[in-house]
Design an enzyme around this catalytic site. Sequence first.
Site, PDB file in Angstrom:
ATOM      1  N   SER A 121       0.812  -1.217   0.000  1.00 30.94           N
ATOM      2  CA  SER A 121       0.000   0.000   0.000  1.00 30.94           C
ATOM      3  C   SER A 121       0.849   1.273   0.000  1.00 30.94           C
ATOM      4  O   SER A 121       0.344   2.349  -0.307  1.00 30.94           O
ATOM      5  CB  SER A 121      -0.920   0.013   1.227  1.00 30.94           C
ATOM      6  OG  SER A 121      -0.173  -0.114   2.415  1.00 30.94           O
ATOM      7  N   HIS A 142      -2.906  -3.474  -6.175  1.00 32.76           N
ATOM      8  CA  HIS A 142      -3.348  -3.125  -4.817  1.00 32.76           C
ATOM      9  C   HIS A 142      -4.864  -3.231  -4.684  1.00 32.76           C
ATOM     10  O   HIS A 142      -5.621  -2.716  -5.506  1.00 32.76           O
ATOM     11  CB  HIS A 142      -2.904  -1.700  -4.479  1.00 32.76           C
ATOM     12  CG  HIS A 142      -3.274  -1.272  -3.099  1.00 32.76           C
ATOM     13  ND1 HIS A 142      -4.241  -0.339  -2.850  1.00 32.76           N
ATOM     14  CD2 HIS A 142      -2.807  -1.666  -1.892  1.00 32.76           C
ATOM     15  CE1 HIS A 142      -4.354  -0.168  -1.546  1.00 32.76           C
ATOM     16  NE2 HIS A 142      -3.502  -0.961  -0.944  1.00 32.76           N
ATOM     17  N   GLU A 154      -6.006  -1.409  -8.030  1.00 33.11           N
ATOM     18  CA  GLU A 154      -5.098  -0.345  -8.492  1.00 33.11           C
ATOM     19  C   GLU A 154      -3.836  -0.991  -9.051  1.00 33.11           C
ATOM     20  O   GLU A 154      -3.147  -1.740  -8.361  1.00 33.11           O
ATOM     21  CB  GLU A 154      -4.769   0.600  -7.348  1.00 33.11           C
ATOM     22  CG  GLU A 154      -5.991   1.361  -6.847  1.00 33.11           C
ATOM     23  CD  GLU A 154      -5.659   2.382  -5.783  1.00 33.11           C
ATOM     24  OE1 GLU A 154      -5.604   3.579  -6.094  1.00 33.11           O
ATOM     25  OE2 GLU A 154      -5.441   1.983  -4.627  1.00 33.11           O
ATOM     26  N   ASN A 193      -5.375   6.056  -1.825  1.00 31.13           N
ATOM     27  CA  ASN A 193      -4.806   6.657  -0.620  1.00 31.13           C
ATOM     28  C   ASN A 193      -4.352   8.092  -0.833  1.00 31.13           C
ATOM     29  O   ASN A 193      -4.292   8.873   0.119  1.00 31.13           O
ATOM     30  CB  ASN A 193      -3.655   5.799  -0.089  1.00 31.13           C
ATOM     31  CG  ASN A 193      -4.155   4.556   0.625  1.00 31.13           C
ATOM     32  OD1 ASN A 193      -5.290   4.530   1.100  1.00 31.13           O
ATOM     33  ND2 ASN A 193      -3.349   3.520   0.686  1.00 31.13           N
TER      34      ASN A 193
END
Length: 601
Positions: A121, A142, A154, A193
């Site tokens: 991550s 991800h 992702e 994120n």
Amino acid sequence: MSKIKNVTVAGSGVLGFQIAFQTAIHGFETTVYDINDEVLEKAKAKFDGLAENHKKDLGATEEQITKARERLHYSSDLAFAVKDADLLIEAVPEDIKIKTEFYKQLSSIAPEKTIFVSNSSTLLPSQFAEVTGRPAQYLNLHFANQIWLRNMAEIMPHPGTDEKIAEEIVDFSKAIGMVPVLVKKEVPGYVLNSLLNPFLNAGMQLWIGDYATPETIDKTWMLGTGSPYGPMALYDIIGLTTPYNIYKLQVEKGKTDDKIVLDKLKSTFIDQNKLGISTGEGFYKYPNPSWQGPDFLKVPEVDLSKISIKNVVVAGSGVLGFQIAVQCAYFGYKVTVYDVNDEALNKAKNRFDVLAEEYKNYLKADEEKIENTKNDLTYSTDLKASLQDADLLIEAVPESIDIKKDFWEKASEHASEKTIFASNSSTLLPSRLSTFTDRPEKFIHLHFANHIMVRNMAEIMGSDQTDPMVYNEIVEFAKSISMLPVELKKEKSGYVLDSLLIPLLVAGLALWANDVADPATIDKTWRIATGAPFGPMAILDLNGMNTNYNILKEIPGELTQKIAEKLKTELIDKGKLGQQSGEGFYKYPDPEWQSKDFLKA
């Protein structure tokens, strides 16, 4: 169509096993690898829980569940686990040393055909590309927690990744029911994120700074954007050890301002094992948190004994000012709409029928109610006459300190002593504007969102000088016009909604400006991950590019100024002002983000 048949997932933790289950239920032979059989037994125990989630949330059949179980295999022998793997998905702990040692071991025993992907991550693929022994066949893939619901993958290559390999992983992602999110270049945090961290941090700062309660923060976001939950509930879903570890790392890197956040998280949650949904308590108590309750967004019952207001003046007949006026009149107040000239007032009058249709659609208003509302509205260009019998003056004039100063000085001259002053200002604090009046103790901010009959919340903010009785009366007044009061404990530029929204919008713009992802990819990622009806780029279109540009210009920093300049040259200067002009990040009246297929794999 994916050429991959056999998949190995290395790491059987919460997310690793979710990835394995997702892969197996979509028809792939899947081997789960971990360091010993004891850990793998714990992984096997998660199967039934995930099976129930897939049945409840996705309608999976017993036959699908049975076949998924048959396709799942387990091994603590890495060489055996990868002996026929077309794809290895690494989900080992987020530690550079652990991952490096894992790839060194893996590179010598995996077949040449095996593609390696990491679910990391925070760590970039280029950090491990060489140690894998096959940099052209290596990239990041991800997933988000609860991947059967947040079904996006992702995909982030590094500069040496073979394009055909990246395309193969896109096809594989679709084959396991994921919406592929292709990140154009390496960036810590990918797309999700990069959006989520500033948004969540904004929520944390509102709580840490004691501006608002967790419930108030979440209610504001949910009503203001139509999202199914707010940032504080999202913290509980993610688990509070995650933000604790993030802030701990920041403090270790020298960001001393985060020490107060770290200490409060530790004492309030970590030390008491209140880690969110997983332990039954975080910001909320589970399994039935208040944010999921049917009355969470319900307007509380009004105490009419605390309201002396009968006559309301709304100064400013623009889009939002007129909505405020109509809302007050709809709920029984006598309202005077004031503006500087008849042309402005006539434009407002012409918008009434459009608003009336919205009241019929959203509030099921009948013709008699609409007619009464229309009759309770009067219009004036004479400020002195308008204020003659006003109990409440709501100012919605342009967001200019000079214009507001001139207005409030004139209002103070003409208003009677009983009149409460309220500003709808979105950026200027009540302690600043009240200095232009003769009654700081009766001055307060009452801030509304656009489409207030739908986004029915009112942010209420006083200064240190605001009389508590005035504050309480405005809270009850807000309830009386069917607004959910969002009470700020102290002054905060941007209130609650914009304090959350602006960091999200800036983050979306940064991804676009730095060519990390296109607008549709950014919006898909946010919506799938959070369940929101809009992504940040669509919201920017609805705001209008000139508004976005003016907000950015007020935010100091090299990045925001770079974004503002790109916004101006690539959109504003070309007349692409958003929904109002027919084009912005999307084309209107039928933008891609409104398509029923927008979020499909």
